[in-house]
Design a protein around this motif. Structure first.
Motif, short mmCIF file in Angstrom:
data_model
loop_
_atom_site.label_atom_id
_atom_site.label_comp_id
_atom_site.label_asym_id
_atom_site.label_seq_id
_atom_site.Cartn_x
_atom_site.Cartn_y
_atom_site.Cartn_z
N ASP A 1 0.83 -1.20 0.00
CA ASP A 1 0.00 0.00 0.00
C ASP A 1 0.87 1.26 0.00
OD1 ASP A 1 -1.70 2.05 0.54
OD2 ASP A 1 -2.34 1.31 2.51
N PRO A 2 0.91 1.98 -1.11
CA PRO A 2 1.79 3.16 -1.18
C PRO A 2 1.45 4.21 -0.13
CG PRO A 2 0.40 3.00 -3.15
CD PRO A 2 0.15 1.77 -2.35
N SER A 3 0.18 4.29 0.25
CA SER A 3 -0.21 5.28 1.24
C SER A 3 0.45 4.96 2.59
CB SER A 3 -1.73 5.29 1.37
OG SER A 3 -2.10 5.93 2.56
N LYS A 4 0.43 3.66 2.92
CA LYS A 4 1.06 3.23 4.17
C LYS A 4 2.56 3.49 4.12
CE LYS A 4 0.77 -0.79 7.19
NZ LYS A 4 0.32 -2.19 7.23
N ALA A 5 3.15 3.18 2.98
CA ALA A 5 4.60 3.36 2.83
C ALA A 5 4.98 4.84 2.97
CB ALA A 5 5.05 2.82 1.48
N ALA A 6 4.24 5.71 2.29
CA ALA A 6 4.54 7.14 2.34
C ALA A 6 4.40 7.65 3.77
CB ALA A 6 3.62 7.92 1.41
N SER A 7 3.32 7.24 4.45
CA SER A 7 3.08 7.68 5.82
C SER A 7 4.20 7.21 6.73
CB SER A 7 1.76 7.13 6.36
OG SER A 7 0.75 7.25 5.41
N ARG A 8 4.56 5.94 6.57
CA ARG A 8 5.59 5.39 7.47
C ARG A 8 6.97 5.99 7.22
NH1 ARG A 8 4.38 -0.84 9.03
NH2 ARG A 8 2.52 -0.34 10.24
N PHE A 9 7.24 6.32 5.96
CA PHE A 9 8.52 6.98 5.65
C PHE A 9 8.59 8.31 6.41
CE2 PHE A 9 10.42 10.29 2.77
CZ PHE A 9 11.75 9.99 3.06
N ILE A 10 7.54 9.12 6.29
CA ILE A 10 7.55 10.42 6.96
C ILE A 10 7.56 10.24 8.49
CG2 ILE A 10 6.12 12.49 7.36
CD1 ILE A 10 5.54 12.51 4.37
N ASN A 11 6.81 9.28 8.97
CA ASN A 11 6.82 9.01 10.42
C ASN A 11 8.22 8.61 10.90
OD1 ASN A 11 4.12 9.48 10.32
ND2 ASN A 11 3.48 7.35 10.59
N THR A 12 8.94 7.86 10.07
CA THR A 12 10.29 7.44 10.45
C THR A 12 11.20 8.65 10.65
OG1 THR A 12 9.97 5.49 9.07
CG2 THR A 12 12.21 5.92 9.82
N LEU A 13 11.09 9.59 9.71
CA LEU A 13 11.93 10.80 9.81
C LEU A 13 11.62 11.55 11.11
CD1 LEU A 13 11.82 12.14 6.14
CD2 LEU A 13 13.55 10.68 7.23
N ALA A 14 10.33 11.64 11.43
CA ALA A 14 9.94 12.34 12.66
C ALA A 14 10.49 11.60 13.88
CB ALA A 14 8.41 12.44 12.72
N GLN A 15 10.44 10.27 13.81
CA GLN A 15 10.93 9.45 14.90
C GLN A 15 12.43 9.64 15.12
OE1 GLN A 15 8.40 7.92 16.35
NE2 GLN A 15 9.77 7.37 18.04
N VAL A 16 13.18 9.77 14.02
CA VAL A 16 14.62 10.01 14.11
C VAL A 16 14.86 11.30 14.90
CG1 VAL A 16 16.67 10.64 12.79
CG2 VAL A 16 15.21 8.78 11.98
N ILE A 17 14.10 12.33 14.57
CA ILE A 17 14.27 13.62 15.26
C ILE A 17 13.96 13.47 16.74
CG2 ILE A 17 13.30 15.95 15.47
CD1 ILE A 17 13.23 16.11 12.46
N LEU A 18 12.86 12.80 17.03
CA LEU A 18 12.50 12.61 18.44
C LEU A 18 13.61 11.89 19.20
CD1 LEU A 18 10.37 12.75 20.74
CD2 LEU A 18 9.58 10.50 19.99
N ASP A 19 14.14 10.82 18.62
CA ASP A 19 15.18 10.03 19.28
C ASP A 19 16.41 10.87 19.59
OD1 ASP A 19 13.64 7.86 19.22
OD2 ASP A 19 14.91 6.66 17.87
N ILE A 20 16.89 11.59 18.59
CA ILE A 20 18.10 12.40 18.81
C ILE A 20 17.80 13.49 19.85
CG2 ILE A 20 19.87 13.85 17.72
CD1 ILE A 20 19.98 11.08 16.60
N ALA A 21 16.61 14.08 19.75
CA ALA A 21 16.26 15.14 20.70
C ALA A 21 16.23 14.60 22.12
CB ALA A 21 14.91 15.74 20.33
N GLN A 22 15.71 13.39 22.30
CA GLN A 22 15.65 12.82 23.65
C GLN A 22 17.03 12.50 24.20
OE1 GLN A 22 12.59 9.88 22.89
NE2 GLN A 22 11.20 10.92 24.32
N GLU A 23 17.93 12.12 23.30
CA GLU A 23 19.30 11.86 23.73
C GLU A 23 20.01 13.13 24.17
OE1 GLU A 23 21.75 10.04 20.65
OE2 GLU A 23 20.32 8.36 20.68
#
Ligand code: ZN
Ligand code: ZN
Ligand code: FE
Length: 748
Positions: free
Chosen positions: A669-691
């Motif tokens: 499902d391309p919609s799921k893939a696109a959403s998860r890609f963007i969510n991953t980027l946001a997650q990366v930011i959250l992780d680094i920020a928490q560190e």
């Protein structure tokens, strides 16, 4: 015992009805003295009883006219007394740093007069007053007074003269004042230069032509626009072909706010911006994404494959009168070929674009400074700018330090703006454009000249990018002045720190398409830690190869291939997904060799390029039609309910996103893939920020992606991590000049 004070005010106080306001206030409190414009703003002497003066000064700050802004007030007691209160003509004096007033859209009072058959300016296309009308675009030099504008050639009639000179009148000292008797006139020409109609009938004539499907060039506030009926697929396609703009979305002008509601899902805040006196183009979610709606904007041709559209409302009396006659949506796009600067004279228009438009609506008031339409979007709950020009620029930002040496910052290569700093001020030019053509280069030089000669700024040093190939960098090097170079992504973060007045250490995240890094590779997925004393590159996205160098930017399939080579090495042939199979296997093998050896394939750590690659892997793009296309298309697919994300890894070489390729390619499902890609980027930011346990600052063009930005803001808010985002300058390269300028804070 009456006292007299000399008061100096700086800020946006010229061309906004400030002097009449002071006059009326002085009358109200029975105070004497004078007020006049000077090179820095406004100077007044005010004389009266102590207590009354105090109340006067309070009201002065509390009741400022809507468009005025007081940045700095200095008052000092002096000797002398006055018999009355007067507004006196400006002194030229030393021209230094008065705020240059931006152009204002038609105000409500003028709109009412425009529609009132009994008014002498009924249906007059150049109606304006002290609260509306052109400013910067007609200004030849400061201070802002009629003889210094392109209205100087129009002599006021007796009635206008009276209004202009009467402090009780709405048009008291309205510099562009005019009326049907004494002002500019409209005219219509064919693209071969033949005059067709002159005067009052012009608008009716042009409205008919547009409805018949012709492309008409219309002289707006800061330049010509190409206008056509936005309902006809065929007409819009014709414009695309002629303008050589295959896919990039067009902005649509609609007659009234209710029409915008029919086309876009407009919320309260977007409505406010659309209707604000700056009247920018506002990006709004399409209401009917993939079919022609009732109002019949040909969405698939106007803004193909994307989820949002740019809308705006009429802002000059010409637009208002035209839209009243048309009552249909029109495309109104800058008159230029591709990314060249907007054209301001009919002569140049005919030279360059006569094959693009059929007719032209012109008028005989000169546009002195070109100015494009501004573009804004509401992200989170804030208005963000993608382009600041008409209505906002030149923009004036207060620095929280004193810049002793007058300095020019020449900005980046794309979406260029320049900035000038002196004292506690940074003055930022309107959007200039991408410095890739001779025309834009010319516009760049003109803008620098405007700052220097017209507004009397004399830089003693220049700040530029690290990239020696940039036009702006070459300009700096040839200027003969001291040159300071600032790394692109640090300039992004510094621009945010400057406008948000951040004075503690932060985690600055700069994500964009491209910019030269310290190590000579291309950056664009950067995490910095630091403050004004310096930003240290803490980590970054793991670099990958731009297969074929610059070619990979225009042909993003190369990026997808490079990422597959990275992830699967020798095993790549088994992993090539179906949609890349159209590529010749011999060519793929050659590319693999290039990848291994690094031949004309520099490393980059750019998130913008990751967006491109993912859009290819999801089958959305193959070759890029315009900058930012991949992001817009992925955004259009996003399912807001999807909260999952993909794995990634922190390695010694940076944050490795390529783990997600496995899942991404298997996702049905391309919609799921696109959403998860963007969510991953946001997650990366959250992780680094928490560190890092620091406040986060977000800058760089990638954050124009509303879905990503909102996701990041939500995650950080939830984690109670303070986050800064741009409000005054664009997060894209339009903000770079401010950052270049502001980072000198440390040396002051
Ligand atoms: Zn007005
Ligand atoms: Zn007149
Ligand atoms: Fe950038």
């Amino acid at each position: 015992m009456p006292k007299t004070f000399e008061v100096r005010i700086e800020g946006v106080v010229q061309g906004v009805g400030f002097r009449p306001f002071v006059y009326r206030l002085a009358q109200k409190y029975g105070l004497n003295g004078f007020v006049r414009n000077n090179g820095e703003g406004v100077l007044m002497h005010i004389s009266g009883e102590d207590e009354v003066l105090r109340v006067f000064m309070e009201s002065l700050s509390d009741q400022v006219p809507e468009r005025a802004r007081l940045d700095y007030i200095q008052q000092q007691e002096i000797k002398g007394s006055y018999q009355d209160f007067q507004i006196i003509e400006s002194l030229e004096g030393k021209r230094q740093f008065a705020a240059i007033p931006p152009d204002l859209s038609l105000c409500l009072d003028c709109q009412n007069e425009l529609k009132d058959p009994k008014n002498r300016r009924y249906q007059y296309p150049f109606i304006n007053c002290v609260n509306c009308g052109p400013r910067y675009t007609i200004l030849k030099k400061l201070p802002y007074d009629r003889p210094h504008t392109s209205m100087d050639v129009f002599e006021m009639c007796e009635t206008c003269k009276q209004e202009y000179g009467n402090p009780a009148d709405r048009r008291y000292h309205a510099q562009p004042i005019s009326c049907p008797e004494c002002g500019p006139r409209l005219s219509v020409y064919r693209n071969d230069g033949t005059l067709l109609v002159e005067g009052d009938d012009s608008l009716q004539h042009v409205a008919r032509l547009i409805k018949q499907g012709y492309i008409v060039a219309i002289k707006g506030m800061g330049g010509f626009q190409l206008v056509c009926d936005a309902r006809w697929q065929k007409v819009v396609r014709k414009l695309r072909e002629k303008k050589r703009r295959p896919k990039k979305p067009f902005a649509v002008m609609l007659p009234i706010m209710q029409d915008v509601d029919k086309c876009g899902a407009v919320d309260e805040q977007e409505r406010d911006v659309l209707m604000s006196s700056e009247r920018p183009i506002v990006l709004v979610k399409k209401r009917y994404p993939h079919r022609l709606d009732k109002f019949m904007v040909a969405c698939d041709e106007v803004a193909p494959d994307v989820g949002k559209m740019g809308f705006f409302l009429p802002y000059t009396p010409i637009h208002v009168l035209l839209m009243e006659r048309l009552k249909i949506p029109i495309i109104a796009t800058s008159a230029n070929i591709s990314e060249e600067p907007i054209i301001t004279s009919r002569e140049e228009l005919q030279q360059k674009l006569s094959s693009v438009y059929d007719y032209v609506l012109d008028y005989d008031r000169e546009i002195v400074h070109p100015c494009d339409d501004s573009v804004a979007e509401v992200v989170g709950d804030q208005v963000r700018f993608l382009r600041k020009a008409r209505g906002y620029a030149p923009d004036w930002i207060e620095l929280d330090f004193e810049m002793e040496t007058p300095t020019l910052a020449v900005g980046a290569h794309l979406k260029n703006t320049v900035a000038f700093g002196y004292g506690k001020r940074a003055l930022i030019s309107p959007h200039i454009g991408d410095l890739g053509t001779l025309e834009t280069e010319q516009r760049f030089l003109e803008t620098v000249n405007i700052f220097q000669e017209v507004f009397g700024m004399e830089p003693k040093r220049v700040v530029c990018d690290l990239h020696s190939g940039y036009v702006s960098t070459r300009y700096a090097e040839q200027s003969g002045l001291e040159v300071i170079q600032v790394q692109h992504h640090r300039a992004h973060i510094f621009s945010l720190m400057a406008e948000q007045k951040i004075n503690q250490p932060i985690l600055g995240i700069a994500w964009d398409g491209t910019g030269l890094g310290d190590d000579g590779t291309i950056w664009g997925g950067e995490f910095f830690i630091g403050d004004w004393s310096g930003l240290e590159r803490k980590t970054h996205i793991k670099p990958f190869r731009l297969l074929g160098g610059d070619k990979a930017v225009k042909e993003p399939w190369r990026l997808a291939v490079a990422l597959l080579f990275d992830r699967y090495g020798q095993a790549w042939p088994e992993m090539v997904p179906e949609r890349l199979c159209s590529l010749d296997s011999v060519m793929l093998e050659t590319l693999f060799q290039m990848h291994q050896s690094g031949t004309s394939s520099p490393f980059c750590s750019s998130i913008g390029r990751w967006f491109d690659a993912v859009a290819v892997l999801l089958g959305l793009v193959w070759e890029r039609a315009y900058e930012g296309e991949a992001g817009l298309m992925l955004e259009a697919l996003v399912d807001p309910g999807e909260s999952g994300w993909y794995d990634y890894e922190k390695t010694a070489e940076g944050i490795d996103l390529s783990l997600m390729l496995d899942s991404l390619m298997q996702e049905g499902d391309p919609s799921k893939a696109a959403s998860r890609f963007i969510n991953t980027l946001a997650q990366v930011i959250l992780d680094i920020a928490q560190e890092e346990k620091l406040s986060v600052g977000l800058s760089g063009g990638v954050f124009q992606n509303r879905t990503l930005s909102e996701r990041v803001l939500a995650l950080l808010h939830h984690a109670k991590i303070p986050v800064y985002f741009h409000e005054r300058v664009p997060c894209n390269d339009g903000g770079i000049a401010l950052g270049q300028l502001a980072c000198l804070k440390h040396f002051e």
